[in-house]
Motif scaffolding. Structure first.
Motif, PDB file in Angstrom:
ATOM      1  N   LEU A  76     -27.938 -56.622 -29.270  1.00 21.47           N
ATOM      2  CA  LEU A  76     -27.732 -57.207 -30.507  1.00 21.47           C
ATOM      3  C   LEU A  76     -27.857 -56.005 -31.487  1.00 21.47           C
ATOM      4  O   LEU A  76     -28.562 -55.050 -31.524  1.00 21.47           O
ATOM      5  CB  LEU A  76     -29.188 -58.158 -30.838  1.00 21.47           C
ATOM      6  CG  LEU A  76     -29.158 -58.675 -32.132  1.00 21.47           C
ATOM      7  CD1 LEU A  76     -29.757 -60.074 -32.100  1.00 21.47           C
ATOM      8  CD2 LEU A  76     -29.896 -57.899 -33.317  1.00 21.47           C
ATOM      9  N   MET A 135     -31.166 -59.274 -26.008  1.00 16.98           N
ATOM     10  CA  MET A 135     -31.422 -60.908 -25.787  1.00 16.98           C
ATOM     11  C   MET A 135     -31.508 -60.860 -24.359  1.00 16.98           C
ATOM     12  O   MET A 135     -30.636 -60.849 -23.488  1.00 16.98           O
ATOM     13  CB  MET A 135     -30.619 -61.825 -26.394  1.00 16.98           C
ATOM     14  CG  MET A 135     -29.951 -61.375 -28.019  1.00 16.98           C
ATOM     15  SD  MET A 135     -31.561 -61.077 -28.968  1.00 16.98           S
ATOM     16  CE  MET A 135     -32.259 -62.423 -29.323  1.00 16.98           C
ATOM     17  N   VAL A 160     -40.030 -68.898 -34.953  1.00 12.91           N
ATOM     18  CA  VAL A 160     -38.768 -69.283 -33.924  1.00 12.91           C
ATOM     19  C   VAL A 160     -39.512 -68.718 -32.648  1.00 12.91           C
ATOM     20  O   VAL A 160     -38.957 -69.154 -31.554  1.00 12.91           O
ATOM     21  CB  VAL A 160     -37.518 -68.418 -34.070  1.00 12.91           C
ATOM     22  CG1 VAL A 160     -36.569 -68.632 -33.039  1.00 12.91           C
ATOM     23  CG2 VAL A 160     -37.083 -68.691 -35.450  1.00 12.91           C
ATOM     24  N   ARG A 201     -27.133 -69.390 -26.687  1.00 21.00           N
ATOM     25  CA  ARG A 201     -27.036 -69.316 -28.416  1.00 21.00           C
ATOM     26  C   ARG A 201     -25.783 -68.375 -28.484  1.00 21.00           C
ATOM     27  O   ARG A 201     -24.836 -68.901 -29.185  1.00 21.00           O
ATOM     28  CB  ARG A 201     -28.023 -68.995 -29.057  1.00 21.00           C
ATOM     29  CG  ARG A 201     -27.926 -69.288 -30.589  1.00 21.00           C
ATOM     30  CD  ARG A 201     -28.963 -69.022 -31.381  1.00 21.00           C
ATOM     31  NE  ARG A 201     -28.808 -69.057 -32.828  1.00 21.00           N
ATOM     32  CZ  ARG A 201     -28.638 -70.193 -33.727  1.00 21.00           C
ATOM     33  NH1 ARG A 201     -28.513 -71.187 -33.370  1.00 21.00           N
ATOM     34  NH2 ARG A 201     -28.461 -69.889 -35.030  1.00 21.00           N
ATOM     35  N   ARG A 219     -36.230 -71.200 -27.730  1.00 19.91           N
ATOM     36  CA  ARG A 219     -34.611 -71.173 -27.581  1.00 19.91           C
ATOM     37  C   ARG A 219     -34.143 -70.041 -26.829  1.00 19.91           C
ATOM     38  O   ARG A 219     -35.040 -68.865 -26.446  1.00 19.91           O
ATOM     39  CB  ARG A 219     -34.362 -71.069 -29.276  1.00 19.91           C
ATOM     40  CG  ARG A 219     -32.833 -70.592 -29.286  1.00 19.91           C
ATOM     41  CD  ARG A 219     -32.581 -70.661 -30.598  1.00 19.91           C
ATOM     42  NE  ARG A 219     -32.244 -71.873 -31.349  1.00 19.91           N
ATOM     43  CZ  ARG A 219     -31.823 -72.220 -32.729  1.00 19.91           C
ATOM     44  NH1 ARG A 219     -31.863 -71.306 -33.416  1.00 19.91           N
ATOM     45  NH2 ARG A 219     -31.681 -73.158 -33.079  1.00 19.91           N
ATOM     46  N   SER A 262     -39.384 -67.292 -26.956  1.00 21.61           N
ATOM     47  CA  SER A 262     -38.884 -68.420 -27.796  1.00 21.61           C
ATOM     48  C   SER A 262     -38.918 -69.701 -26.907  1.00 21.61           C
ATOM     49  O   SER A 262     -38.517 -69.560 -25.738  1.00 21.61           O
ATOM     50  CB  SER A 262     -37.879 -68.168 -28.593  1.00 21.61           C
ATOM     51  OG  SER A 262     -37.338 -69.307 -29.413  1.00 21.61           O
ATOM     52  N   ARG A 286     -28.751 -61.620 -39.844  1.00 21.84           N
ATOM     53  CA  ARG A 286     -27.503 -61.783 -39.455  1.00 21.84           C
ATOM     54  C   ARG A 286     -27.339 -60.365 -38.726  1.00 21.84           C
ATOM     55  O   ARG A 286     -27.363 -59.370 -39.258  1.00 21.84           O
ATOM     56  CB  ARG A 286     -26.301 -62.120 -40.467  1.00 21.84           C
ATOM     57  CG  ARG A 286     -26.356 -63.753 -40.594  1.00 21.84           C
ATOM     58  CD  ARG A 286     -25.248 -63.968 -41.843  1.00 21.84           C
ATOM     59  NE  ARG A 286     -25.945 -63.658 -42.866  1.00 21.84           N
ATOM     60  CZ  ARG A 286     -25.190 -64.032 -44.367  1.00 21.84           C
ATOM     61  NH1 ARG A 286     -24.037 -64.993 -44.196  1.00 21.84           N
ATOM     62  NH2 ARG A 286     -25.334 -63.658 -45.276  1.00 21.84           N
ATOM     63  N   PHE A 325     -31.593 -67.255 -26.589  1.00 20.71           N
ATOM     64  CA  PHE A 325     -30.816 -66.487 -27.162  1.00 20.71           C
ATOM     65  C   PHE A 325     -29.243 -66.060 -26.549  1.00 20.71           C
ATOM     66  O   PHE A 325     -28.432 -66.081 -27.284  1.00 20.71           O
ATOM     67  CB  PHE A 325     -31.283 -65.344 -27.950  1.00 20.71           C
ATOM     68  CG  PHE A 325     -32.667 -65.785 -28.852  1.00 20.71           C
ATOM     69  CD1 PHE A 325     -32.601 -66.843 -29.881  1.00 20.71           C
ATOM     70  CD2 PHE A 325     -33.843 -65.569 -28.167  1.00 20.71           C
ATOM     71  CE1 PHE A 325     -33.631 -67.112 -30.514  1.00 20.71           C
ATOM     72  CE2 PHE A 325     -34.815 -66.079 -28.725  1.00 20.71           C
ATOM     73  CZ  PHE A 325     -35.026 -66.787 -30.028  1.00 20.71           C
ATOM     74  N   TYR A 372     -26.110 -65.396 -37.221  1.00 20.89           N
ATOM     75  CA  TYR A 372     -27.627 -65.705 -37.214  1.00 20.89           C
ATOM     76  C   TYR A 372     -27.871 -65.755 -35.974  1.00 20.89           C
ATOM     77  O   TYR A 372     -27.789 -67.107 -35.131  1.00 20.89           O
ATOM     78  CB  TYR A 372     -27.922 -66.905 -37.982  1.00 20.89           C
ATOM     79  CG  TYR A 372     -27.930 -67.055 -39.521  1.00 20.89           C
ATOM     80  CD1 TYR A 372     -28.919 -66.197 -40.088  1.00 20.89           C
ATOM     81  CD2 TYR A 372     -27.090 -67.783 -40.089  1.00 20.89           C
ATOM     82  CE1 TYR A 372     -28.620 -66.172 -41.557  1.00 20.89           C
ATOM     83  CE2 TYR A 372     -26.879 -67.592 -41.429  1.00 20.89           C
ATOM     84  CZ  TYR A 372     -27.698 -66.733 -42.439  1.00 20.89           C
ATOM     85  OH  TYR A 372     -27.547 -66.820 -43.693  1.00 20.89           O
ATOM     86  N   ALA A 373     -28.219 -64.667 -35.130  1.00 19.07           N
ATOM     87  CA  ALA A 373     -28.278 -64.550 -33.515  1.00 19.07           C
ATOM     88  C   ALA A 373     -29.622 -65.248 -33.179  1.00 19.07           C
ATOM     89  O   ALA A 373     -29.508 -65.620 -32.045  1.00 19.07           O
ATOM     90  CB  ALA A 373     -28.246 -63.095 -33.142  1.00 19.07           C
ATOM     91  N   ILE A 374     -30.468 -65.527 -33.767  1.00 24.02           N
ATOM     92  CA  ILE A 374     -31.788 -66.008 -33.656  1.00 24.02           C
ATOM     93  C   ILE A 374     -31.891 -67.300 -34.097  1.00 24.02           C
ATOM     94  O   ILE A 374     -32.227 -68.313 -33.518  1.00 24.02           O
ATOM     95  CB  ILE A 374     -32.982 -64.873 -34.017  1.00 24.02           C
ATOM     96  CG1 ILE A 374     -32.577 -63.547 -33.242  1.00 24.02           C
ATOM     97  CG2 ILE A 374     -34.082 -65.525 -33.367  1.00 24.02           C
ATOM     98  CD1 ILE A 374     -33.447 -62.540 -33.550  1.00 24.02           C
ATOM     99  N   GLU A 375     -31.944 -67.479 -35.504  1.00 28.59           N
ATOM    100  CA  GLU A 375     -32.111 -68.462 -36.193  1.00 28.59           C
ATOM    101  C   GLU A 375     -31.480 -68.464 -37.527  1.00 28.59           C
ATOM    102  O   GLU A 375     -31.685 -67.428 -38.165  1.00 28.59           O
ATOM    103  CB  GLU A 375     -33.484 -69.203 -36.172  1.00 28.59           C
ATOM    104  CG  GLU A 375     -33.759 -70.319 -37.006  1.00 28.59           C
ATOM    105  CD  GLU A 375     -33.035 -71.615 -36.582  1.00 28.59           C
ATOM    106  OE1 GLU A 375     -31.917 -71.602 -36.383  1.00 28.59           O
ATOM    107  OE2 GLU A 375     -33.443 -72.654 -36.456  1.00 28.59           O
ATOM    108  N   GLU A 376     -31.041 -69.615 -38.260  1.00 30.29           N
ATOM    109  CA  GLU A 376     -30.552 -69.252 -39.681  1.00 30.29           C
ATOM    110  C   GLU A 376     -31.699 -69.665 -40.529  1.00 30.29           C
ATOM    111  O   GLU A 376     -32.818 -70.146 -39.903  1.00 30.29           O
ATOM    112  CB  GLU A 376     -29.344 -70.437 -40.121  1.00 30.29           C
ATOM    113  CG  GLU A 376     -29.678 -71.943 -39.208  1.00 30.29           C
ATOM    114  CD  GLU A 376     -28.732 -71.980 -38.323  1.00 30.29           C
ATOM    115  OE1 GLU A 376     -28.011 -73.286 -38.124  1.00 30.29           O
ATOM    116  OE2 GLU A 376     -28.505 -71.235 -37.383  1.00 30.29           O
ATOM    117  N   GLN A 381     -25.551 -54.971 -38.648  1.00 29.55           N
ATOM    118  CA  GLN A 381     -24.152 -55.210 -39.428  1.00 29.55           C
ATOM    119  C   GLN A 381     -23.512 -53.868 -39.147  1.00 29.55           C
ATOM    120  O   GLN A 381     -22.389 -53.697 -39.607  1.00 29.55           O
ATOM    121  CB  GLN A 381     -24.132 -55.988 -40.672  1.00 29.55           C
ATOM    122  CG  GLN A 381     -24.507 -57.478 -40.691  1.00 29.55           C
ATOM    123  CD  GLN A 381     -24.516 -58.258 -41.536  1.00 29.55           C
ATOM    124  OE1 GLN A 381     -23.647 -58.166 -42.382  1.00 29.55           O
ATOM    125  NE2 GLN A 381     -25.308 -59.099 -41.870  1.00 29.55           N
TER     126      GLN A 381
END
Lengths: 301, 335
Positions: free
Chosen positions: A199, A210, B174, A177, A172, A170, B239, A174, B248-252, A202
């Protein structure tokens, strides 16, 4: 069929990188891929430093290949590629089509981040000078068998057989982030995670890792049980992706099976070396995250 | 008016195609009803007869038709993809949007008169990669993956021998397109192999005491509390827990919108603006097309004094994922 050490995907301190490859010079790997594949901001290892390691490994009898970045965005990244190509001592592993353009005309390796899904693309790459291709990680044994049937003369096949799978790239970062930092001020937090930042779902299940702008599988690919089948399919190189701990044991484990040891016995040791379990689903044409127990393995469907 | 930037709109069905054309699309893009395109969803896309009707409708109103064959054929399925190329050529589409280099070679050799565009799924992010396709196959346009900042887009435009198309509005990938295996890692199917990201057959919703769960092939992608709006479970917008924190570890859930940057895109010479969403309804396509048409015309007519009108932003946000928008990678802070 010989072993290859894939490019280091993580951001380790310079001294650790040198130590790793000084050790690797004595490991039973025929080929070593070198260079920064993931992030152009990681500059503690300059092209000159990589070349120093390349020369060291070549002197130890290894085939050395210089890997290019998978996701090229900045002009500086193109300049680095051109510099690696101009060195000329070592072939390139091209990981995007811009690098293919640069590498064409001389022998090169078509890397795992080039989209190579069929014989026509393989033929194109062969005409441009590719002498080896690395199968995209999402493809199965069945597709490999079909590709091998169409494989042009002089082309070798390589398979990603150990390590966290590179799944996506990406713009971005992570890792930054996760630390509430923008990429432009990332503070090189990826250096804190020598095997990637886990990662979890839940429910607490390891899911992904990442690694800066790269997303990997949490589970390590592990095709040790498939080695006999890979030999039958004419695979030439088995890629093992570097990790910070136990890499020598991983390499030795694969070498033992290539020399005839029982995969199940070796696998029992390898399982402990994976940071969060292993997977092999892609090989069987299933979800990549799946792990097929060896008892169920009877070749491609 | 002389449009400096073509507005390229999604046509997942004949009604969506009409909605796009009627609301000012310069071109629509469509796919056949199978895995040869990256929106291979049940009920979407065109068979040969539908494609003919669509082309006729678009042409009669001055719009072009582009055909997306932007997935990656494997040896066993190769003939299906080459048949699709031949059929597109026979239909007389204005351009083919291709991703696979091998298929590109086939099309360039078999149908040299056919205009070729490099799909976003081709994953070319540098002018070197784009110029490779130009040299090898004579492509005329490349669609840029959503990974470049505005200055990087400008550099690509300046150094590429072909027209450059960028995404203007819609769901945001993303990851660099064409090389994202997250979906196949979890489900076995990816955009490259099956033309689908998070295929519907792998999605499962369930009400639990903790809230509304959504799983993809068993992996918990998100858990919604009562009242929270739920989106389609793509892995990159779930999430998860990282270092103990749930986020949201990557993107919301959000949509890309380049409304704020239209004058800059005009100025740097971007040739076409693509609206994402062949999986969307005709009403959605019509409305987004109408707003973007008005905005693009305003930006082209007087870029120096352009500012996005409040009603445009409100209308687009209403249709956006999570009712919010982002410039994505075009803006460095997003990265």
């Amino acid at each position: 069929m010989k072993l290859a050490l894939g490019p280091l995907l993580y951001f380790w301190p310079r001294e650790q990188v040198f130590d790793f490859y000084r050790a690797a010079a004595h490991w039973p790997v025929a080929t070593v891929y070198l260079g920064e594949v993931v992030c152009g901001k990681r500059r503690t290892m300059t092209p000159e430093a990589w070349l120093e390691i390349a020369d060291l490994l070549a002197a130890a009898g290894k085939e050395v290949v210089l890997s290019t970045m998978a996701l090229v965005e900045a002009e500086s990244e193109l300049l680095t590629q051109r510099r690696l190509a101009e060195v000329g001592r070592y072939p390139l592993e091209a990981n995007d089509w811009g690098a293919v353009k640069l590498a064409a005309g001389r022998p090169f390796v078509a890397g795992p981040h080039l989209n190579l899904y069929n014989g026509e693309t393989l033929a194109l790459l062969a005409e441009l000078g590719a002498r080896r291709f690395v199968l995209p990680v999402e493809l199965s044994a069945e597709t490999l068998a079909q590709l091998q049937a169409e494989r042009p003369a002089g082309m070798e096949a390589e398979l990603f057989a150990w390590g966290r799978l590179p799944l996506a790239f990406s713009a971005r970062c992570f890792t930054a982030r996760a630390h509430h930092l923008p990429k432009d001020d990332c503070q090189f937090r990826c250096a804190d995670y020598p095997d990637g930042l886990l990662l979890e779902s839940q429910e607490g299940h390891p899911f992904l890792a990442m690694n800066g702008i790269q997303t990997q599988s949490a589970q390590s690919a592990n095709l040790i049980h498939a080695l006999p089948q890979m030999a039958q399919l004419g695979v030439d190189r088995v890629r093992l992706s570097p990790q910070s701990r136990g890499m020598e044991q991983v390499v030795n484990g694969f070498a033992e099976v290539l020399a005839g040891a029982d995969p199940a016995a070796v696998d029992a040791r390898l399982q402990r070396l994976a940071p969060a379990g292993t997977c092999n689903g892609y090989w069987w044409g299933q979800a990549g995250m799946d792990w097929q127990p060896p008892a169920d393995l009877h070749g491609p469907r | 008016m002389n449009h400096k930037i073509d507005l390229i709109c999604p046509a997942g069905s004949l009604p969506a195609l009409r909605a796009a054309v009627d609301n000012g699309a310069d071109a629509v893009y469509m796919g056949f009803r199978d895995a040869t395109n990256a929106r291979n969803f049940p009920g979407l896309n065109f068979d040969e007869k539908g494609a003919r009707q669509g082309i006729e409708y678009a042409r009669s109103r001055g719009a072009q038709v582009l055909l997306a064959l932007n997935t990656y054929p494997q040896p066993a399925s190769w003939p299906q993809w080459t048949r699709a190329v031949d059929m597109a050529a026979a239909l007389g589409v204005d351009a083919l949007i291709l991703a696979d280099a091998g298929l590109m070679r086939y099309a360039a050799r078999r149908h040299p008169e056919l205009r070729l565009h490099l799909s976003v799924q081709g994953s070319a992010t540098s002018y070197e990669a784009i110029n490779f396709y130009r040299e090898q196959f004579g492509i005329r346009r490349a669609v840029l993956p959503r990974v470049l900042s505005l200055p990087q887009v400008q550099r690509v435009v300046e150094n590429s021998a072909v027209e450059i198309e960028v995404f203007g509005f819609g769901s945001l990938c993303v990851m660099v397109e064409g090389r994202c295996y997250l979906s196949s890692f979890v489900t076995g199917d990816s955009p490259n192999t099956r033309g689908a990201c998070s295929p519907a057959h792998a999605v499962a919703w369930s009400e639990t005491p903790k809230g509304r769960e959504v799983r993809l092939n068993g992996v918990l992608v998100d858990l919604y509390k009562p009242g929270e709006s739920a989106g389609y479970p793509v892995i990159c917008k779930g999430r998860y827990r990282v270092n103990g924190a749930l986020d949201y570890a990557i993107e919301e859930p959000t949509s890309l919108s380049v409304l704020d940057l239209l004058p800059q895109l005009v100025k740097i010479g971007v040739r076409a603006l693509k609206i994402e969403g062949r999986q969307r309804s005709p009403a959605y396509v019509g409305q987004v097309t109408r707003v973007m048409r008005a905005a693009l015309d305003a930006a082209c007519a007087d870029p120096a004094h352009f500012s996005p009108r409040g009603d445009w932003v409100a209308q687009l946000d209403k249709m956006a994922e999570g009712s919010t928008h982002t410039l994505g990678a075009l803006e460095r802070a997003w990265q």
